[in-house]
Design an enzyme around this catalytic site. Structure first.
Site, PDB file in Angstrom:
ATOM      1  N   HIS A 178      -3.745   1.899  -0.162  1.00  0.00           N
ATOM      2  CA  HIS A 178      -4.304   3.223   0.157  1.00  0.00           C
ATOM      3  C   HIS A 178      -5.229   3.128   1.362  1.00  0.00           C
ATOM      4  O   HIS A 178      -5.096   3.891   2.331  1.00  0.00           O
ATOM      5  CB  HIS A 178      -5.070   3.755  -1.056  1.00  0.00           C
ATOM      6  CG  HIS A 178      -5.893   4.980  -0.782  1.00  0.00           C
ATOM      7  ND1 HIS A 178      -5.543   6.234  -1.225  1.00  0.00           N
ATOM      8  CD2 HIS A 178      -7.073   5.142  -0.115  1.00  0.00           C
ATOM      9  CE1 HIS A 178      -6.456   7.107  -0.837  1.00  0.00           C
ATOM     10  NE2 HIS A 178      -7.401   6.468  -0.150  1.00  0.00           N
ATOM     11  N   GLU A 179      -6.177   2.201   1.303  1.00  0.00           N
ATOM     12  CA  GLU A 179      -7.181   2.117   2.363  1.00  0.00           C
ATOM     13  C   GLU A 179      -6.557   1.709   3.705  1.00  0.00           C
ATOM     14  O   GLU A 179      -6.886   2.264   4.748  1.00  0.00           O
ATOM     15  CB  GLU A 179      -8.286   1.138   1.960  1.00  0.00           C
ATOM     16  CG  GLU A 179      -9.155   1.634   0.814  1.00  0.00           C
ATOM     17  CD  GLU A 179      -9.875   2.935   1.147  1.00  0.00           C
ATOM     18  OE1 GLU A 179     -10.304   3.108   2.314  1.00  0.00           O
ATOM     19  OE2 GLU A 179      -9.998   3.799   0.261  1.00  0.00           O
ATOM     20  N   HIS A 182      -4.886   4.487   5.585  1.00  0.00           N
ATOM     21  CA  HIS A 182      -5.733   5.341   6.420  1.00  0.00           C
ATOM     22  C   HIS A 182      -5.648   4.894   7.878  1.00  0.00           C
ATOM     23  O   HIS A 182      -5.662   5.716   8.797  1.00  0.00           O
ATOM     24  CB  HIS A 182      -7.192   5.286   5.950  1.00  0.00           C
ATOM     25  CG  HIS A 182      -7.496   6.194   4.798  1.00  0.00           C
ATOM     26  ND1 HIS A 182      -7.257   7.553   4.849  1.00  0.00           N
ATOM     27  CD2 HIS A 182      -8.030   5.945   3.576  1.00  0.00           C
ATOM     28  CE1 HIS A 182      -7.633   8.103   3.691  1.00  0.00           C
ATOM     29  NE2 HIS A 182      -8.103   7.153   2.911  1.00  0.00           N
ATOM     30  N   TYR A 193     -10.212  14.868   9.191  1.00  0.00           N
ATOM     31  CA  TYR A 193     -10.641  14.515   7.836  1.00  0.00           C
ATOM     32  C   TYR A 193     -11.499  15.614   7.217  1.00  0.00           C
ATOM     33  O   TYR A 193     -12.680  15.446   6.930  1.00  0.00           O
ATOM     34  CB  TYR A 193     -11.378  13.175   7.852  1.00  0.00           C
ATOM     35  CG  TYR A 193     -11.358  12.506   6.499  1.00  0.00           C
ATOM     36  CD1 TYR A 193     -10.186  11.967   5.987  1.00  0.00           C
ATOM     37  CD2 TYR A 193     -12.504  12.443   5.724  1.00  0.00           C
ATOM     38  CE1 TYR A 193     -10.154  11.378   4.742  1.00  0.00           C
ATOM     39  CE2 TYR A 193     -12.487  11.850   4.480  1.00  0.00           C
ATOM     40  CZ  TYR A 193     -11.317  11.321   3.999  1.00  0.00           C
ATOM     41  OH  TYR A 193     -11.296  10.740   2.757  1.00  0.00           O
ATOM     42  N   GLU A 202      -5.677  11.924   2.677  1.00  0.00           N
ATOM     43  CA  GLU A 202      -5.892  11.210   1.413  1.00  0.00           C
ATOM     44  C   GLU A 202      -4.585  11.064   0.633  1.00  0.00           C
ATOM     45  O   GLU A 202      -4.306  10.018   0.051  1.00  0.00           O
ATOM     46  CB  GLU A 202      -6.929  11.942   0.560  1.00  0.00           C
ATOM     47  CG  GLU A 202      -8.363  11.658   0.945  1.00  0.00           C
ATOM     48  CD  GLU A 202      -8.720  10.188   0.767  1.00  0.00           C
ATOM     49  OE1 GLU A 202      -8.264   9.554  -0.205  1.00  0.00           O
ATOM     50  OE2 GLU A 202      -9.461   9.668   1.618  1.00  0.00           O
ATOM     51  N   ASP A 275     -17.400  16.888  -0.225  1.00  0.00           N
ATOM     52  CA  ASP A 275     -16.277  15.955  -0.018  1.00  0.00           C
ATOM     53  C   ASP A 275     -15.400  16.388   1.152  1.00  0.00           C
ATOM     54  O   ASP A 275     -14.180  16.434   1.055  1.00  0.00           O
ATOM     55  CB  ASP A 275     -15.454  15.860  -1.321  1.00  0.00           C
ATOM     56  CG  ASP A 275     -14.332  14.838  -1.255  1.00  0.00           C
ATOM     57  OD1 ASP A 275     -14.472  13.853  -0.518  1.00  0.00           O
ATOM     58  OD2 ASP A 275     -13.310  15.041  -1.950  1.00  0.00           O
ATOM     59  N   HIS A 280     -10.610  14.647  -1.364  1.00  0.00           N
ATOM     60  CA  HIS A 280     -10.167  13.810  -2.481  1.00  0.00           C
ATOM     61  C   HIS A 280      -9.716  14.643  -3.686  1.00  0.00           C
ATOM     62  O   HIS A 280      -9.045  14.120  -4.576  1.00  0.00           O
ATOM     63  CB  HIS A 280     -11.291  12.885  -2.955  1.00  0.00           C
ATOM     64  CG  HIS A 280     -11.579  11.746  -2.031  1.00  0.00           C
ATOM     65  ND1 HIS A 280     -12.557  11.814  -1.065  1.00  0.00           N
ATOM     66  CD2 HIS A 280     -11.017  10.513  -1.930  1.00  0.00           C
ATOM     67  CE1 HIS A 280     -12.602  10.661  -0.407  1.00  0.00           C
ATOM     68  NE2 HIS A 280     -11.671   9.861  -0.901  1.00  0.00           N
TER      69      HIS A 280
END
Length: 359
Positions: A178-179, A182, A193, A202, A275, A280
């Site tokens: 996932h990270e 990005h 974002y 996300e 957020d 998210h």
């Protein structure tokens, strides 16, 4: 991304734990849990220092490490330990091709970076995060009982978790995928974002994080758990992971963490200023669309559904302000191009977006 995101021209820092979860811990946890959550939420100054140091230390190295055009793509991993400090990258503990460490976090980070590189190279012929051979750097044991993991556009960073709410953050392969994704999105689509583009950002990370795990386990779409962060929640926490792509809003319901706030369709889209306007939270909607399409198409999800999403991510029509509807239409367009306008694949994609109320 962390609640303590930068608001300048450099890329944001993307954290796996959303601020709404950390705020619930800060409100409901034990004194120690509250303190750790508040420390994570207020780490902006530290991250600003990290970024300036990283830019000076790593940018020249990356430029020098780009492989010649004729060279075959190959992974180049370097793992460091911060030794419970917040200094990056830290002390070198494992480099590409070196033997296993006695430290399980080091090995999990090394293997996770490798699995992500292999997935993108083998399935989509992408040469690392930037498609130009970018070396993959990871730092483990960041901070003291740090409850998060993040990608800062330069490297991966993993906390050890507090042991009562979260286990070590290297434990979940899909979190690593996932990270790092990005970074792929930064280079491929540069989605803003915030709001729907941020929620798509996300979601794309969840999609490919899950696919990396499925590819490693050789699972078909109907056998996958579609949980992001399975194994990350500590024993006793009431939940199965951070998010459920199959059933958004059901991943956890815990006295300390609160209840998973993700909506499963546009009828329950969450309007919020927190957020980064719900990146998210509302990512659950496109997550579910992908999961529905992948299961409907059948087989390995990375083969057809994943290819449609990957082609869309790299589509020249994707803009930083792309909305759910625009992204959905582009996935249908790419499904038509790849498999035919009346193909089962195209119909599955259209049906999935219709089910979640986007098309």
């Amino acid at each position: 991304m962390c609640n303590h995101a930068r608001h300048d021209r450099v890329h944001p820092i993307y954290c796996i734990l959303p601020p709404h979860m950390l705020k619930e811990i800060a409100k409901n946890g034990t004194p120690q849990q509250r303190s750790l959550a508040i420390d994570t939420l207020s780490a902006d100054h530290t991250f600003r220092q990290i970024r300036s140091v990283q830019a000076a230390m790593l940018a020249p190295r990356r430029g020098a490490a780009v492989a010649p055009v004729a060279a075959a793509p190959s992974v180049h991993r370097t793992i460091y330990t911060a030794n419970q400090t917040e200094t990056l990258p830290g002390t070198l503990v494992r480099s590409e091709g070196s033997p296993k460490s006695n430290d399980v976090s080091v090995n999990e980070a090394y293997d996770g970076l490798g699995a992500t590189f292999e997935f993108y190279q083998e399935i989509y012929h992408r040469n690392s995060i930037d498609d130009a051979g970018m070396p993959l750097i990871g730092t483990v044991h960041y901070g003291e009982q740090y409850d998060n993991a993040f990608w800062n556009s330069q490297q991966m960073v993993f906390g050890d978790g507090d042991g009562t709410l979260f286990n070590r953050f290297t434990v979940a392969l899909d979190v690593i995928g996932h990270e790092l994704t990005h970074g792929v999105t930064e280079h491929a689509a540069a989605l803003a974002y915030s709001g729907q583009p941020g929620a798509l950002n996300e979601s794309v990370s969840d999609v490919f994080g899950s696919l990396i795990k499925q590819y490693t386990l050789k699972q078909t779409a109907d056998k996958a758990d579609w949980i992001i962060g399975a194994g990350l929640l500590a024993k006793g926490v009431k939940g199965v992971g951070l998010r459920s792509m199959k059933e958004p809003g059901t991943a956890y319901d815990d006295p300390v963490l609160g209840k998973d706030p993700q909506p499963a369709d546009m009828a329950h889209y969450v309007q919020t200023a927190q957020d980064n306007h719900g990146v998210h939270i509302n990512s659950g909607i496109p997550n579910r669309a992908f999961c529905l399409a992948a299961i409907d198409i059948g087989g390995y999800a990375w083969d057809k559904a994943g290819r449609i999403w990957y082609e869309t991510l790299n589509d020249s029509h994707i803009k930083p302000n792309t909305t759910f509807k625009t992204f959905a239409k582009l996935t249908v367009s790419n499904a038509n191009r790849l498999y035919g306008a009346n193909s089962a694949e195209s119909k599955a994609v259209s049906k999935a977006w219709d089910t979640v109320g986007v098309l």
